[in-house]
Design a protein around this motif. Sequence first.
Motif, PDB file in Angstrom:
ATOM      1  N   UNK A   1       0.883  -1.260   0.076  1.00  0.00           N
ATOM      2  CA  UNK A   1       0.025  -0.036  -0.077  1.00  0.00           C
ATOM      3  C   UNK A   1       1.072   1.398  -0.080  1.00  0.00           C
ATOM      4  N   UNK A   2       1.906   1.247   0.814  1.00  0.00           N
ATOM      5  CA  UNK A   2       2.783   2.484   0.588  1.00  0.00           C
ATOM      6  C   UNK A   2       3.683   2.438  -0.459  1.00  0.00           C
ATOM      7  N   UNK A   3       4.041   1.354  -1.059  1.00  0.00           N
ATOM      8  CA  UNK A   3       4.753   1.391  -2.343  1.00  0.00           C
ATOM      9  C   UNK A   3       3.871   2.310  -3.427  1.00  0.00           C
ATOM     10  N   UNK A   4       2.658   1.726  -3.353  1.00  0.00           N
ATOM     11  CA  UNK A   4       1.663   2.229  -4.336  1.00  0.00           C
ATOM     12  C   UNK A   4       1.543   3.856  -4.001  1.00  0.00           C
ATOM     13  N   UNK A   5       1.414   4.324  -2.642  1.00  0.00           N
ATOM     14  CA  UNK A   5       1.309   5.559  -2.470  1.00  0.00           C
ATOM     15  C   UNK A   5       2.505   6.359  -2.944  1.00  0.00           C
ATOM     16  N   UNK A   6       3.508   5.866  -2.793  1.00  0.00           N
ATOM     17  CA  UNK A   6       4.940   6.449  -3.170  1.00  0.00           C
ATOM     18  C   UNK A   6       4.938   6.645  -4.708  1.00  0.00           C
ATOM     19  N   UNK A   7       4.527   5.746  -5.242  1.00  0.00           N
ATOM     20  CA  UNK A   7       4.571   5.692  -7.061  1.00  0.00           C
ATOM     21  C   UNK A   7       3.418   6.863  -7.343  1.00  0.00           C
ATOM     22  N   UNK A   8       2.309   6.924  -6.811  1.00  0.00           N
ATOM     23  CA  UNK A   8       1.253   7.991  -7.075  1.00  0.00           C
ATOM     24  C   UNK A   8       1.425   9.362  -6.244  1.00  0.00           C
ATOM     25  N   UNK A   9       2.604   9.330  -5.607  1.00  0.00           N
ATOM     26  CA  UNK A   9       2.916  10.782  -4.995  1.00  0.00           C
ATOM     27  C   UNK A   9       2.980  11.898  -6.048  1.00  0.00           C
ATOM     28  N   UNK A  10       3.418  11.729  -7.010  1.00  0.00           N
ATOM     29  CA  UNK A  10       3.571  12.851  -7.912  1.00  0.00           C
ATOM     30  C   UNK A  10       2.431  13.166  -8.564  1.00  0.00           C
ATOM     31  N   UNK A  11       1.269  12.355  -8.491  1.00  0.00           N
ATOM     32  CA  UNK A  11       0.093  12.753  -9.198  1.00  0.00           C
ATOM     33  C   UNK A  11      -0.862  13.176  -8.177  1.00  0.00           C
ATOM     34  N   UNK A  12      -0.628  13.110  -7.025  1.00  0.00           N
ATOM     35  CA  UNK A  12      -1.402  13.577  -5.955  1.00  0.00           C
ATOM     36  C   UNK A  12      -2.133  15.038  -6.300  1.00  0.00           C
ATOM     37  N   UNK A  13      -3.620  14.898  -6.238  1.00  0.00           N
ATOM     38  CA  UNK A  13      -4.081  16.384  -6.280  1.00  0.00           C
ATOM     39  C   UNK A  13      -5.094  16.453  -5.269  1.00  0.00           C
ATOM     40  N   UNK A  14      -4.753  17.267  -4.336  1.00  0.00           N
ATOM     41  CA  UNK A  14      -5.659  17.680  -3.337  1.00  0.00           C
ATOM     42  C   UNK A  14      -7.176  17.806  -3.401  1.00  0.00           C
ATOM     43  N   UNK A  15      -7.448  18.475  -4.582  1.00  0.00           N
ATOM     44  CA  UNK A  15      -8.680  18.503  -4.931  1.00  0.00           C
ATOM     45  C   UNK A  15      -9.530  17.271  -5.216  1.00  0.00           C
ATOM     46  N   UNK A  16      -8.949  16.587  -5.243  1.00  0.00           N
ATOM     47  CA  UNK A  16      -9.492  14.824  -5.494  1.00  0.00           C
ATOM     48  C   UNK A  16      -9.802  13.990  -4.360  1.00  0.00           C
ATOM     49  N   UNK A  17      -9.252  14.575  -3.174  1.00  0.00           N
ATOM     50  CA  UNK A  17      -9.681  14.010  -2.002  1.00  0.00           C
ATOM     51  C   UNK A  17      -8.505  14.283  -1.073  1.00  0.00           C
ATOM     52  N   UNK A  18      -8.903  13.724   0.104  1.00  0.00           N
ATOM     53  CA  UNK A  18      -7.838  13.702   1.241  1.00  0.00           C
ATOM     54  C   UNK A  18      -6.707  12.944   1.029  1.00  0.00           C
ATOM     55  N   UNK A  19      -5.622  12.995   1.527  1.00  0.00           N
ATOM     56  CA  UNK A  19      -4.560  12.092   1.494  1.00  0.00           C
ATOM     57  C   UNK A  19      -4.700  10.694   2.433  1.00  0.00           C
ATOM     58  N   UNK A  20      -5.420  10.884   3.277  1.00  0.00           N
ATOM     59  CA  UNK A  20      -5.796   9.727   4.051  1.00  0.00           C
ATOM     60  C   UNK A  20      -6.915   8.642   3.292  1.00  0.00           C
ATOM     61  N   UNK A  21      -7.988   9.291   2.554  1.00  0.00           N
ATOM     62  CA  UNK A  21      -8.763   8.771   1.550  1.00  0.00           C
ATOM     63  C   UNK A  21      -8.242   8.210   0.583  1.00  0.00           C
ATOM     64  N   UNK A  22      -7.383   8.636  -0.007  1.00  0.00           N
ATOM     65  CA  UNK A  22      -6.645   7.957  -1.211  1.00  0.00           C
ATOM     66  C   UNK A  22      -5.709   6.765  -0.592  1.00  0.00           C
ATOM     67  N   UNK A  23      -5.138   6.871   0.466  1.00  0.00           N
ATOM     68  CA  UNK A  23      -4.498   5.969   1.156  1.00  0.00           C
ATOM     69  C   UNK A  23      -5.259   4.620   1.500  1.00  0.00           C
ATOM     70  N   UNK A  24      -6.456   4.880   2.004  1.00  0.00           N
ATOM     71  CA  UNK A  24      -7.265   3.795   2.241  1.00  0.00           C
ATOM     72  C   UNK A  24      -8.054   3.161   1.070  1.00  0.00           C
ATOM     73  N   UNK A  25      -8.364   4.171   0.131  1.00  0.00           N
ATOM     74  CA  UNK A  25      -8.934   3.633  -1.168  1.00  0.00           C
ATOM     75  C   UNK A  25      -7.861   2.523  -1.970  1.00  0.00           C
ATOM     76  N   UNK A  26      -6.582   3.025  -1.876  1.00  0.00           N
ATOM     77  CA  UNK A  26      -5.205   2.179  -2.207  1.00  0.00           C
ATOM     78  C   UNK A  26      -5.580   0.782  -1.543  1.00  0.00           C
ATOM     79  N   UNK A  27      -5.526   0.986   0.019  1.00  0.00           N
ATOM     80  CA  UNK A  27      -5.411  -0.261   0.810  1.00  0.00           C
ATOM     81  C   UNK A  27      -6.899  -1.254   0.433  1.00  0.00           C
TER      82      UNK A  27
END
Length: 117
Positions: free
Chosen positions: A71-97
């Motif tokens: 899950x954290x590898x996926x978060x690291x790989x997606x970190x550059x594409x993170x857009x705060x307008x699309x949701x909170x960081x925790x929400x994206x992390x739990x979505x990936x989980x």
Amino acid sequence: MKGITDPQEERVPLIPGRAEEPERRASRAASPRPEAAGFAVFYEANFDAVLGFVTRRTPCPHVAADLTADIFVAALQAARQYDPRRGAPAARLYGSARNILASTTAAASSNSTRSPG
């Protein structure tokens, strides 16, 4: 009122020695950053919660640890594409989980239903 306790008093860290300090809880709103130091802050702030989420949904603590790493590898790989307008960081992390858990469960189910030979 008797019998009602503060939920924060009952929290026990999943990993001994990793008591959750108030400043760590507050930093969960921090977004994942692709550089090592920035991602380390995000990882430290969210690790215990994600490990707990996964542990409650898997039968084996070793599998939970492996999936948490994924899950954290996926978060690291997606970190550059993170857009705060699309949701909170925790929400994206739990979505990936949730997605990683679902794909792992589906793969395990598929492997167990195949007939040998």
